[in-house]
Write a protein that holds these residues in place. Structure first.
Motif, PDB file in Angstrom:
ATOM      1  N   ASP A 179      -1.546   3.805  -7.397  1.00  9.49           N
ATOM      2  CA  ASP A 179      -2.068   4.917  -8.155  1.00  9.49           C
ATOM      3  C   ASP A 179      -3.422   4.446  -8.689  1.00  9.49           C
ATOM      4  O   ASP A 179      -3.486   3.645  -9.610  1.00  9.49           O
ATOM      5  CB  ASP A 179      -1.119   5.251  -9.320  1.00  9.49           C
ATOM      6  N   PRO A 180      -4.526   4.924  -8.084  1.00 13.52           N
ATOM      7  CA  PRO A 180      -5.839   4.398  -8.473  1.00 13.52           C
ATOM      8  C   PRO A 180      -6.209   4.774  -9.903  1.00 13.52           C
ATOM      9  O   PRO A 180      -7.115   4.183 -10.480  1.00 13.52           O
ATOM     10  CB  PRO A 180      -6.797   5.049  -7.472  1.00 13.52           C
ATOM     11  N   GLU A 181      -5.483   5.757 -10.462  1.00  9.85           N
ATOM     12  CA  GLU A 181      -5.758   6.122 -11.848  1.00  9.85           C
ATOM     13  C   GLU A 181      -5.108   5.145 -12.802  1.00  9.85           C
ATOM     14  O   GLU A 181      -5.362   5.163 -14.000  1.00  9.85           O
ATOM     15  CB  GLU A 181      -5.204   7.522 -12.149  1.00  9.85           C
ATOM     16  N   LYS A 182      -4.215   4.318 -12.290  1.00  9.27           N
ATOM     17  CA  LYS A 182      -3.466   3.446 -13.195  1.00  9.27           C
ATOM     18  C   LYS A 182      -3.683   1.970 -12.917  1.00  9.27           C
ATOM     19  O   LYS A 182      -3.316   1.133 -13.726  1.00  9.27           O
ATOM     20  CB  LYS A 182      -1.973   3.744 -13.066  1.00  9.27           C
ATOM     21  N   SER A 183      -4.231   1.652 -11.759  1.00  7.70           N
ATOM     22  CA  SER A 183      -4.372   0.246 -11.422  1.00  7.70           C
ATOM     23  C   SER A 183      -5.808  -0.070 -11.023  1.00  7.70           C
ATOM     24  O   SER A 183      -6.402   0.619 -10.179  1.00  7.70           O
ATOM     25  CB  SER A 183      -3.436  -0.096 -10.266  1.00  7.70           C
ATOM     26  N   ALA A 213       4.516   7.992  -2.566  1.00  7.07           N
ATOM     27  CA  ALA A 213       4.752   7.550  -3.938  1.00  7.07           C
ATOM     28  C   ALA A 213       3.604   6.650  -4.383  1.00  7.07           C
ATOM     29  O   ALA A 213       3.109   5.853  -3.591  1.00  7.07           O
ATOM     30  CB  ALA A 213       6.066   6.793  -4.007  1.00  7.07           C
ATOM     31  N   GLN A 214       3.184   6.810  -5.631  1.00  7.09           N
ATOM     32  CA  GLN A 214       2.053   6.021  -6.138  1.00  7.09           C
ATOM     33  C   GLN A 214       2.505   5.072  -7.237  1.00  7.09           C
ATOM     34  O   GLN A 214       3.188   5.488  -8.153  1.00  7.09           O
ATOM     35  CB  GLN A 214       0.990   6.954  -6.712  1.00  7.09           C
ATOM     36  N   TYR A 215       2.080   3.829  -7.127  1.00  6.53           N
ATOM     37  CA  TYR A 215       2.559   2.818  -8.068  1.00  6.53           C
ATOM     38  C   TYR A 215       1.424   2.120  -8.798  1.00  6.53           C
ATOM     39  O   TYR A 215       0.298   2.048  -8.304  1.00  6.53           O
ATOM     40  CB  TYR A 215       3.385   1.774  -7.324  1.00  6.53           C
ATOM     41  N   SER A 216       1.768   1.567  -9.962  1.00  4.01           N
ATOM     42  CA  SER A 216       0.761   0.825 -10.710  1.00  4.01           C
ATOM     43  C   SER A 216       0.923  -0.679 -10.518  1.00  4.01           C
ATOM     44  O   SER A 216       0.167  -1.457 -11.061  1.00  4.01           O
ATOM     45  CB  SER A 216       0.831   1.187 -12.194  1.00  4.01           C
ATOM     46  N   SER A 217       1.937  -1.093  -9.769  1.00  3.91           N
ATOM     47  CA  SER A 217       2.139  -2.533  -9.566  1.00  3.91           C
ATOM     48  C   SER A 217       2.523  -2.819  -8.123  1.00  3.91           C
ATOM     49  O   SER A 217       3.320  -2.090  -7.521  1.00  3.91           O
ATOM     50  CB  SER A 217       3.244  -3.025 -10.512  1.00  3.91           C
ATOM     51  N   SER A 218       1.943  -3.873  -7.560  1.00  5.57           N
ATOM     52  CA  SER A 218       2.244  -4.184  -6.167  1.00  5.57           C
ATOM     53  C   SER A 218       3.680  -4.692  -6.026  1.00  5.57           C
ATOM     54  O   SER A 218       4.292  -4.575  -4.974  1.00  5.57           O
ATOM     55  CB  SER A 218       1.269  -5.233  -5.634  1.00  5.57           C
ATOM     56  N   GLY A 219       4.210  -5.230  -7.107  1.00  5.34           N
ATOM     57  CA  GLY A 219       5.566  -5.755  -7.074  1.00  5.34           C
ATOM     58  C   GLY A 219       6.598  -4.694  -6.741  1.00  5.34           C
ATOM     59  O   GLY A 219       7.444  -4.880  -5.866  1.00  5.34           O
ATOM     60  N   VAL A 220       6.516  -3.571  -7.434  1.00  9.69           N
ATOM     61  CA  VAL A 220       7.485  -2.502  -7.194  1.00  9.69           C
ATOM     62  C   VAL A 220       7.318  -1.950  -5.783  1.00  9.69           C
ATOM     63  O   VAL A 220       8.289  -1.666  -5.099  1.00  9.69           O
ATOM     64  CB  VAL A 220       7.275  -1.336  -8.169  1.00  9.69           C
ATOM     65  N   LYS A 224      10.339  -1.890  -3.104  1.00  9.14           N
ATOM     66  CA  LYS A 224      10.885  -0.667  -2.533  1.00  9.14           C
ATOM     67  C   LYS A 224      10.716  -0.614  -1.017  1.00  9.14           C
ATOM     68  O   LYS A 224      11.437   0.113  -0.347  1.00  9.14           O
ATOM     69  CB  LYS A 224      10.265   0.538  -3.220  1.00  9.14           C
ATOM     70  N   ARG A 353      -7.483  13.038  -5.805  1.00 13.53           N
ATOM     71  CA  ARG A 353      -6.511  14.043  -6.250  1.00 13.53           C
ATOM     72  C   ARG A 353      -6.533  15.253  -5.326  1.00 13.53           C
ATOM     73  O   ARG A 353      -5.487  15.778  -4.948  1.00 13.53           O
ATOM     74  CB  ARG A 353      -6.818  14.496  -7.684  1.00 13.53           C
TER      75      ARG A 353
END
Lengths: 359, 575
Positions: A179-183, A213-220, A224, A353
């Motif tokens: 999620d480029p808005e969060k990371s 799906a968009q994430y703020s961490s590469s770990g999650v 997944k 977006r």
């Protein structure tokens, strides 16, 4: 005579602990080593996972056993906050700052927090890995496509192929990305894609249609993909992916032939540190063939220096992406400061977006 | 002041005794004000500036407010937080209260075991429980997969706002349980027995006798649920991330992501708005409870032991229902986390036996900061928990025993800190340690964490001890003072022993909170002061879910052992 013997003995015993000037370095380097010996300590602020960094620290300590390394593993944003706060409070801070947040590192160096230092190793690096003599790129870490081998037999090799694959309704919700808005890293990667990769908007639109799906961490993201909830993770940091793939046989790592974007992990010696000479030794070590080899073989963060051998080296990627010309390494340069301008960020985020809405 | 306070005091008291508590109350209020308002005030100040407060060039400006208050993402996040908070109040309060009644007052089978299990969610980091839920009930979870094989589809999702609200509600049941049951335990059971003897059914006894008696603790826990609901971070971070479901605390990531550099102004604005929400909640609580001087006292000079109420045939049905609850919220997710710590991969098509490993633990033990992390965590939790109980007890007795004005001030002050997300308040603490030179030396010691944790958990701890303290009638203490005992002596010899089990359970609860606390410590982490919770956060960023699961399993183990030990001791202490 007795004195002579005892001095000789003392020298003999001290010899293994006596750090030598590395080959090719000027003789005056001995002075830096001697000063570092007096400093005794090195304080590092870094976003590099301690598990990866530990190999480097251990090896560094075999060279300079008299330096105690205090390693602070902190996230990129927190690192930046902590550093500028400490600077403003007028106190001491880290001696050495090493972070994957490229824009933030350039900003800190450009804002005058970096101590100018011309590393004897600098000549082995291209201009795009150096910002004057204040900031040095140390790694070359590609954004990769991580996939789950249980579900994916043949990963796509271009964005267009990938977008086509995503058109299949079965692929709904099967892709994960940032999620480029969060990371911060997510922004850097996806934004650079939008500048470098021709057909990227088609892929972004395909993301939107297939409910990516968009994430703020590469770990999650990787977790997944490992579980099979997602089949693909797009633009995962290559070093972390490689490290995971070593442990998890289900994880596959693929590269795109229509340009793969890589970032460099820039490092600088801080003006606020109390141990600048120890920091110089550490910078030189990271840039040296020896340090780069540890990165390529043990830490598995991709080495930057040409001629380095091991699993995590640029050469291994060239083959997979059809040549060096398909790799775009984001230069360590003041241009990156533009990425912190609200207009640049907003423009890209709006495009992102809009594309995700399928428009 | 003397005149006002004398209305509160018993008529039998000597006039000379009145002044002291008033001065004591003022001093206490001042200390609490400094502790609470220094980090919060700093944030309020920052919210009004155009640049970081430490920047050489800055202006007073409302831009940050304008930015946040015109951002649609902020309102979405606020709405989501509100829904989650309501879910927590709606689920955790009734369920927690019912369980407290069942376990403490009835002959429910397996109640001891239930109590042990029930508390698990309070000592597992929410990030971890989120992973646990994903492993079990996620799209390819251990339960979801067989369900899909059987029915062709999984009829639920855990990645939606209602799901997060329900899960948050279920996970907070133990908090309410603990509040209410520490009160229930001290109730004068003769009232319930009287009702029972005169023919009232178990339901009538609960509703008309027990619940009204514990109403303050129910209201307190409901208010705490609202507060925690707005502060909740780990669970929405894990379950809401992929779908972009933001709550107020995760919205902060978006603020920084959009500007690229830490957006201190807007972050501080969010903190200020959350403080305002907290003030509203405390006001609401005061309105509902009113000035409960000694209305709810029920541990008097009477004995309070009694036989348990008989549930009859229903006991097995109720036990089964509790078991299902525990299975879904506690056992399966925790099993998921523990399992995760012993495998390299999982999910559809993976034979778990093929991927079993101990490497996750090995990896952890090769990190030099881990062993320090474990000992530091234990130190902060035990010593810090002990200090915190002392601080909260002092504040709670201040709230209950000082003048109405000071009581009000203390009530509001102590209700505020947890309203601000741990990450932001941790940042504020780092700033305080950096810029207030006389306390600067504390920054690299564990005391900085203890101080921060004690302040952050104040709303939780003070409410916990107020609920306990409220039940000790002042008559006893006053009787002691009439016979010539000093206020301190009276407190020591009368109130303190009665409080013993309450204090022990408070310490235990704080111990658990301090062990799993994660976001507050992130900015205070230095080599030598690592704690497990914050290590988990730093691992989260790079993605070592393996190590996170292993660390959490250790965390669960540590607290489990300590909890069982303390429970044993506690039982003995209470006998």
């Amino acid at each position: 005579m007795q004195k002579f013997v005892s001095v000789t003995l003392a020298l003999l015993f001290a010899a293994p602990a006596l750090a030598q000037v590395p080959k090719g370095y000027p003789a005056s380097y001995q002075k830096t080593i001697d000063e570092a010996r007096k400093e005794k300590k090195l304080v590092v602020y870094s976003s590099t996972d301690q598990a990866s960094a530990q190999f480097l620290i251990d090896d560094f300590k075999t060279l300079y056993p008299f330096i105690e390394v205090e390693y602070n593993d902190i996230g990129t944003t927190q690192l930046y906050s902590r550093f500028i706060s400490e600077a403003a409070a007028g106190g001491k801070s880290a001696d050495f700052v090493w972070s994957s947040g490229m824009e933030l590192q350039v900003k800190l160096a450009a804002d005058g927090y970096a101590l100018p230092y011309t590393s004897p190793e600098a000549k082995f690096y291209p201009a795009s890995s150096k910002l004057d003599n204040i900031l040095y790129g140390t790694t070359m870490e590609p954004g990769v496509l991580v996939y789950n081998k249980r579900f994916v037999k043949k990963p796509p090799t271009t964005r267009q192929e990938f977008a086509k694959l995503l058109a299949d309704p079965k692929m709904n919700g099967k892709v994960a990305t940032w999620d480029p808005e969060k990371s911060g890293i997510g922004f850097t990667f996806l934004h650079q894609d939008s500048v470098t990769v021709g057909s990227i908007m088609d892929l972004f639109k395909a993301f939107g249609k297939s409910g990516t799906a968009q994430y703020s961490s590469s770990g999650v993201m990787m977790e997944k993909v490992i579980s099979g909830e997602h089949h693909f993770g797009y633009n995962v940091i290559g070093s972390y992916a490689l490290l995971r793939a070593e442990k998890v046989p289900d994880i596959g790592v693929a590269f795109f032939k229509d340009k793969t974007v890589a970032f460099q992990r820039p490092a600088f010696i801080s003006k606020l540190g109390e141990h600048p000479n120890a920091a110089k030794l550490f910078l030189d070590y990271l840039l040296s063939t020896r340090g780069q080899n540890v990165m390529a073989n043990k830490s598995l963060i991709y080495a930057l220096r040409s001629g380095t051998t091991g699993p995590a080296v640029p050469k291994n990627i060239y083959g997979k992406i059809g040549g060096k010309q398909n790799l775009y390494v984001i230069p360590v340069s003041r241009d990156l400061l533009k990425n912190l301008e609200p207009a640049v960020r907003n423009d890209f985020l709006n495009d992102w977006r809009t594309a995700l809405k399928g428009q | 002041m003397t005149g006002r306070s004398s209305q509160m005091q018993s008529k039998a008291e000597q006039p000379a005794l009145k002044l002291k508590p008033a001065y004591w109350g003022i001093l206490l209020t001042c200390v609490v004000a400094v502790l609470v308002l220094s980090p919060l005030g700093l944030l309020a100040y920052q919210s009004l500036l155009s640049a970081p407060f430490f920047a050489p060039i800055k202006q007073v400006s409302l831009d940050a407010y304008r930015y946040v208050l015109t951002d649609p993402a902020f309102y979405r996040a606020l709405f989501n937080s509100f829904v989650i908070a309501l879910g927590m109040v709606g689920i955790a309060v009734p369920a927690g209260t019912a369980l407290a009644f069942l376990v403490n007052k009835t002959d429910l089978p397996f109640r001891k075991g239930f109590e042990l299990l029930l508390l698990t969610p309070t000592f597992v980091s929410p990030i971890i429980l989120g992973i646990g839920f994903t492993m079990v009930f996620g799209p390819v979870g251990l339960v979801s997969n067989p369900v899909r094989d059987l029915f062709g589809t999984v009829p639920w999702t855990i990645y939606s706002l209602p799901a997060i609200a329900i899960i948050a509600g279920l996970l907070h049941v133990p908090y309410v349980y603990l509040y209410v049951s520490s009160t229930i335990r001290n109730l004068d059971a003769s009232l319930e027995e009287a009702a029972r003897v005169s023919g009232a059914g178990i339901w009538t006894v609960a509703m008309s006798v027990t619940i009204p008696l514990v109403r303050p603790s129910v209201v307190y826990s409901a208010m705490l649920m609202l507060l925690l609901g707005f502060e909740i971070f780990g669970l929405p971070l894990v379950l809401g991330d992929s779908k972009g479901i933001d709550v107020i605390t995760t919205y902060l990531y978006r603020l920084t992501g959009i500007t690229g550099v830490p957006a201190y102004g807007p972050m501080a604005v969010v903190a200020v708005l959350l403080i305002a929400v907290a003030l509203l909640i405390v006001a609401l609580q005061r309105k509902i409870l009113g000035n409960t001087g000694n209305k709810y006292t029920s541990v008097g000079a009477k004995g309070y032991r009694s036989a348990r109420l008989k549930l009859g045939k229903a006991r097995w049905w109720i036990a089964a229902a509790v078991m299902v609850y525990l299975l879904v919220t506690v056992l399966l997710p925790v099993f998921g986390v523990i399992l995760r710590s012993f495998v390299t991969s999982w999910g559809a098509g993976v034979n778990l036996l093929d991927v079993l490993t101990l490497k996750n633990y090995q990896a952890i033990f090769t990190l030099p900061d881990l062993s320090r992390g474990v000992t530091n965590t234990l130190l902060v939790a035990s010593v810090g928990g002990f200090i915190a109980v002392g601080v909260y007890l002092t504040i709670a007795s201040g709230i209950l025993r000082s003048t109405p004005f000071l009581r009000k001030v203390l009530d509001y002050l102590s209700g505020l800190p947890r309203s601000v997300p741990g990450l932001i308040i941790g940042l504020a603490f780092m700033w305080l340690f950096l810029f207030v030179k006389p306390i600067g030396f504390l920054r690299t010691t564990l005391f900085s964490l203890i101080l921060a944790y004690t302040i952050v958990w104040m709303p939780y701890g003070v409410r916990l001890l107020t609920a306990t303290l409220m039940q000790i009638s002042k008559d006893l203490e006053e009787a002691a003072r009439m016979t010539g005992a000093s206020p301190l002596k009276a407190f020591q010899s009368i109130t303190l022993p009665l409080l013993q089990s309450g204090l022990l359970s408070a310490w235990l609860l704080l111990f658990m909170q301090f062990v799993r606390e994660y976001s507050t410590g992130v900015y205070l982490l230095t080599p030598g002061t690592e704690v497990m919770g914050s290590l988990i956060v730093s691992l989260w960023a790079t993605g070592a879910v393996d190590s996170i699961a292993a660390l959490s399993t250790l965390q669960i183990g540590i607290i489990g052992v300590v909890y069982i030990l303390a429970n044993r001791l506690g039982v003995k202490a209470g006998e």
